[in-house]
Design an enzyme around this catalytic site. Structure first.
Site, PDB file in Angstrom:
ATOM      1  N   SER A 198     -51.237  96.650 -13.900  1.00 15.38           N
ATOM      2  CA  SER A 198     -52.456  97.194 -14.496  1.00 15.38           C
ATOM      3  C   SER A 198     -53.034  96.232 -15.514  1.00 15.38           C
ATOM      4  O   SER A 198     -52.340  95.370 -16.056  1.00 15.38           O
ATOM      5  CB  SER A 198     -52.165  98.534 -15.188  1.00 15.38           C
ATOM      6  OG  SER A 198     -51.301  98.346 -16.305  1.00 15.38           O
ATOM      7  N   GLY A 229     -51.545  95.351 -20.534  1.00 17.48           N
ATOM      8  CA  GLY A 229     -51.248  95.615 -19.132  1.00 17.48           C
ATOM      9  C   GLY A 229     -49.786  95.944 -18.945  1.00 17.48           C
ATOM     10  O   GLY A 229     -48.983  95.892 -19.889  1.00 17.48           O
ATOM     11  N   ASP A 230     -49.437  96.282 -17.738  1.00 17.52           N
ATOM     12  CA  ASP A 230     -48.044  96.548 -17.408  1.00 17.52           C
ATOM     13  C   ASP A 230     -47.846  96.255 -15.927  1.00 17.52           C
ATOM     14  O   ASP A 230     -48.803  96.202 -15.158  1.00 17.52           O
ATOM     15  CB  ASP A 230     -47.664  97.995 -17.723  1.00 17.52           C
ATOM     16  CG  ASP A 230     -46.158  98.197 -17.731  1.00 17.52           C
ATOM     17  OD1 ASP A 230     -45.513  97.751 -18.702  1.00 17.52           O
ATOM     18  OD2 ASP A 230     -45.619  98.768 -16.762  1.00 17.52           O
ATOM     19  N   GLN A 231     -46.593  96.061 -15.551  1.00 16.22           N
ATOM     20  CA  GLN A 231     -46.280  95.773 -14.153  1.00 16.22           C
ATOM     21  C   GLN A 231     -44.922  96.350 -13.801  1.00 16.22           C
ATOM     22  O   GLN A 231     -43.993  96.310 -14.610  1.00 16.22           O
ATOM     23  CB  GLN A 231     -46.268  94.257 -13.901  1.00 16.22           C
ATOM     24  CG  GLN A 231     -46.082  93.883 -12.432  1.00 16.22           C
ATOM     25  CD  GLN A 231     -45.977  92.380 -12.243  1.00 16.22           C
ATOM     26  OE1 GLN A 231     -45.100  91.749 -12.808  1.00 16.22           O
ATOM     27  NE2 GLN A 231     -46.872  91.816 -11.463  1.00 16.22           N
ATOM     28  N   LYS A 263     -49.835 101.137 -24.517  1.00 15.12           N
ATOM     29  CA  LYS A 263     -49.761  99.901 -25.305  1.00 15.12           C
ATOM     30  C   LYS A 263     -51.087  99.642 -26.013  1.00 15.12           C
ATOM     31  O   LYS A 263     -51.122  99.239 -27.185  1.00 15.12           O
ATOM     32  CB  LYS A 263     -49.418  98.719 -24.392  1.00 15.12           C
ATOM     33  CG  LYS A 263     -48.033  98.758 -23.786  1.00 15.12           C
ATOM     34  CD  LYS A 263     -47.846  97.591 -22.813  1.00 15.12           C
ATOM     35  CE  LYS A 263     -46.516  97.655 -22.101  1.00 15.12           C
ATOM     36  NZ  LYS A 263     -46.345  96.552 -21.125  1.00 15.12           N
TER      37      LYS A 263
END
Length: 277
Positions: free
Chosen positions: A184, A147-149, A117
């Site tokens: 993250s 970020g990512d989850q 991203k």
């Protein structure tokens, strides 16, 4: 995910508070898994402190405002709680084509997704395709956050359920296999390209009988809760879900999709790397 008709938001002032293994205080609720989209009819309540007035980016000597590469309501809420000034600049990517949900470690997957991203957004900004979204397009002295989850349960990575039946299947396992959020955060100094990243994890312990609550998903859907747009299929802050929570190992902001402690550590690390470049 908040109510359209009644939103009570009293922001938390404690930026770096850790709460490893705390019991949920009465009347406090948490947002599970960084939801987007439709908001439930039932009002949900966040923590009961006042917002921080000090922007940590000023403390670390970083340029503001932050460019937030996420449309997540909960991430925006967390940054507001931290006193971080931000501007949303989002350029979506095809997340499904990145990583292997069957083989990748969750921490590796969220770092890969968050970095993908970031790289896409940075390229779009440098190409001038985000100028209308930037506070000032005449320079590139900005910090970008992405970020990512994902949610894990019983060794599997759970994404947004593709059907109501799949949501029920997810929930049926939570009583015996507590789900965890793995999130993250990536920060990049646009001008120099310096980048830092990290991962934070929290685990949610539910009562054993949540798996037997056959009507829970139906009740959530009846309340317009975005079950099918939440990774793992549940919203911890929703009263219908909250009553089943025993404790959370981790911090509430990590469960919501962005660990404040991780953001602060990465801001400090980034500031040091910029200063010593």
């Amino acid at each position: 995910c908040m109510s359209k008709t009644l939103i009570t938001l009293v922001f938390a002032a404690i930026i770096t508070r850790r709460a490893r293994g705390f019991l949920l205080p009465k009347g406090t609720s948490f947002s599970l898994f960084g939801q987007r989209g439709k908001q439930p009819k039932t009002a949900v309540f966040m923590s009961s402190s006042t917002p921080s007035l000090s922007n940590p980016m000023d403390q670390f000597g970083l340029p503001t405002p932050l460019l937030l590469g996420s449309a997540s309501f909960t991430r925006k809420l967390i940054l507001k709680e931290m006193g971080v000034k931000y501007k949303i600049v989002v350029r979506p990517i095809d997340e499904k084509g990145i990583g292997d949900r069957e083989k990748d470690e969750p921490s590796d997957l969220v770092l890969r997704l968050g970095t993908a991203k970031m790289n896409h957004l940075v390229n779009e900004i440098k190409a001038g395709r985000c100028d209308d979204d930037l506070p000032d397009a005449s320079h590139k002295n900005y910090i970008v956050l992405t970020g990512d989850q994902v949610v894990t349960c019983n060794g599997k990575i759970l994404e947004k359920p593709e059907s109501v039946d799949e949501a029920r299947s997810f929930v049926s396992a939570y009583g015996t296999h507590p789900p965890s959020t793995v999130g993250s955060c990536i920060l990049t100094h646009l001008e120099t390209g310096i980048q830092v990243s990290g991962v934070d994890t929290a685990t949610i312990h539910f009562q054993s009988d949540i798996g037997a609550a056959a009507s829970l998903i139906d009740d959530l859907l009846a309340d317009d809760a975005p079950v099918l747009s939440c990774a793992g299929g549940l919203m911890v802050e929703h009263p219908l879900v909250k009553k089943y929570i025993v404790r959370i190992d981790g911090t509430e902001d990590s469960v919501m999709g962005l660990s404040k402690d991780l953001v602060l550590r990465l801001m400090e690390e980034l500031a040091k790397k910029i200063a010593h470049r």
